[in-house]
Design an enzyme around this catalytic site. Sequence first.
Site, PDB file in Angstrom:
ATOM      1  N   SER A   1       0.831  -1.206   0.000  1.00  0.00           N
ATOM      2  CA  SER A   1       0.000   0.000   0.000  1.00  0.00           C
ATOM      3  C   SER A   1       0.867   1.259   0.000  1.00  0.00           C
ATOM      4  CB  SER A   1      -0.911  -0.011   1.224  1.00  0.00           C
ATOM      5  OG  SER A   1      -0.143  -0.125   2.405  1.00  0.00           O
ATOM      6  N   CYS A   2       2.139   1.122   0.349  1.00  0.00           N
ATOM      7  CA  CYS A   2       3.057   2.268   0.361  1.00  0.00           C
ATOM      8  C   CYS A   2       3.341   2.744  -1.062  1.00  0.00           C
ATOM      9  CB  CYS A   2       4.380   1.893   1.015  1.00  0.00           C
ATOM     10  SG  CYS A   2       4.290   1.652   2.792  1.00  0.00           S
ATOM     11  N   LEU A   3       3.846   3.971  -1.139  1.00  0.00           N
ATOM     12  CA  LEU A   3       4.158   4.579  -2.426  1.00  0.00           C
ATOM     13  C   LEU A   3       5.641   4.931  -2.479  1.00  0.00           C
ATOM     14  CD1 LEU A   3       1.611   7.419  -3.325  1.00  0.00           C
ATOM     15  CD2 LEU A   3       2.199   5.429  -4.716  1.00  0.00           C
TER      16      LEU A   3
ATOM     17  N   GLY B   1       0.992   1.889  -3.972  1.00  0.00           N
ATOM     18  CA  GLY B   1      -0.399   2.164  -3.624  1.00  0.00           C
ATOM     19  C   GLY B   1      -1.361   1.042  -3.979  1.00  0.00           C
TER      20      GLY B   1
ATOM     21  N   ASP C   1       3.655  -4.249   4.687  1.00  0.00           N
ATOM     22  CA  ASP C   1       3.403  -2.819   4.490  1.00  0.00           C
ATOM     23  C   ASP C   1       2.095  -2.367   5.117  1.00  0.00           C
ATOM     24  OD1 ASP C   1       5.115  -1.315   3.106  1.00  0.00           O
ATOM     25  OD2 ASP C   1       3.845  -1.065   1.346  1.00  0.00           O
TER      26      ASP C   1
END
Lengths: 163, 210
Positions: free
Chosen positions: A28-30, A93, B158
């Site tokens: 989900s991180c960018l 994302g 994450d």
Amino acid sequence: MAEVYHVGMGEIVVAKHPVILTSLGLGSCLGLVIYDEIAKVAGMSHIMLPENHEGREVKKFGKYADTAVPKLIEELIALGALKSRLKAKMAGGAQMFSIPGKNSGSFLAIGERNIEATKKMLSNFGIPLVAYDVGGNKGRSVEFYTDNWIMVVKVIGSEVKKI
Amino acid sequence: MEYNELEGLSSFHLDVIRETVNIGAGNAATALSQLLGSAVTMDVPKAELVSIYNISDRYASPTELVCAVYLRFEGEISGNMLWIMNEEVSSQLVKVLAKKNLGNISVEQLNEVADSLLLEVGNIVLSSFLNAISSMINCSLPVTVPAIVHDMLGAILDLLAAYYGMVGDVAIVSETNLRITDYETPMNGHVMLLPDPQSLSILLSKLGVL
């Protein structure tokens, strides 16, 4: 050989050419990169969340989209970049898990919110987002090369993308 | 206790959570053992406060390919559970399960049913884990439909980092390994219980330590 910097969760790394900036295993991180091709500087942030809405003291500026973007710009300018020349690329994302009836608005959709918040911040600062590979449901690893200002995006089971 | 006091959890509280994992994982190991007709052992459970920035490379390279079954429980106490295996283990497990339950089937058929087998076993493991806790604290813990992914370990973890990151910089990670030992290569799966920060104080008070 260009030096390789691993940009961990919530971190910001800014460096001069020649350099390779990477973030591994983005869900989900960018992975956001802002760069200036003329001044030959680039910075990457590994963004985890859209905004620091709790107003708490920020220890890691790279953690939130709304603190990472201004901090990246500030550090790039300190390294000689010109704000009007800055461009951005990003990847990540994803929504890793889907549960029927539990998706919209839940934390599972945090990736989508990261994308939206980052796009909004870039547009607030007038920085063009020239390429991106975002969303979906697969994790990504990214490498950004200051040789050609290309971001290489790797997804398990898919062909490598160059954006 | 407010959820932003996660960082202030004492080692006594963590010990109690570790014991809870012990009971949950014990029940999960029994269920898995009955399902497979094989011995299942478990490691000594852990319950630790971990910096969210270190979660993704806590176990292995963030790019390691793993299979993860996820479910969420939402009752008086809510949180997330994960069962993570590396990809060699999950394919070995599918073969064992298929042979036991489906007889001889073709590779194509196996691929089709692989994920549903893993999802179902994951559901049994995680639900048995929660059932034990649920009876212990006398509180129902309804679960969502489980989900399965095959992806990079870092990309899966994450989500947890981001989740706990919303309220601070530390995550509470309580976990153990379940090992299916009757085979040439023991199959090792990692079980994680990740209570919502807001639920911790309720959990601790139900356990009688708050």
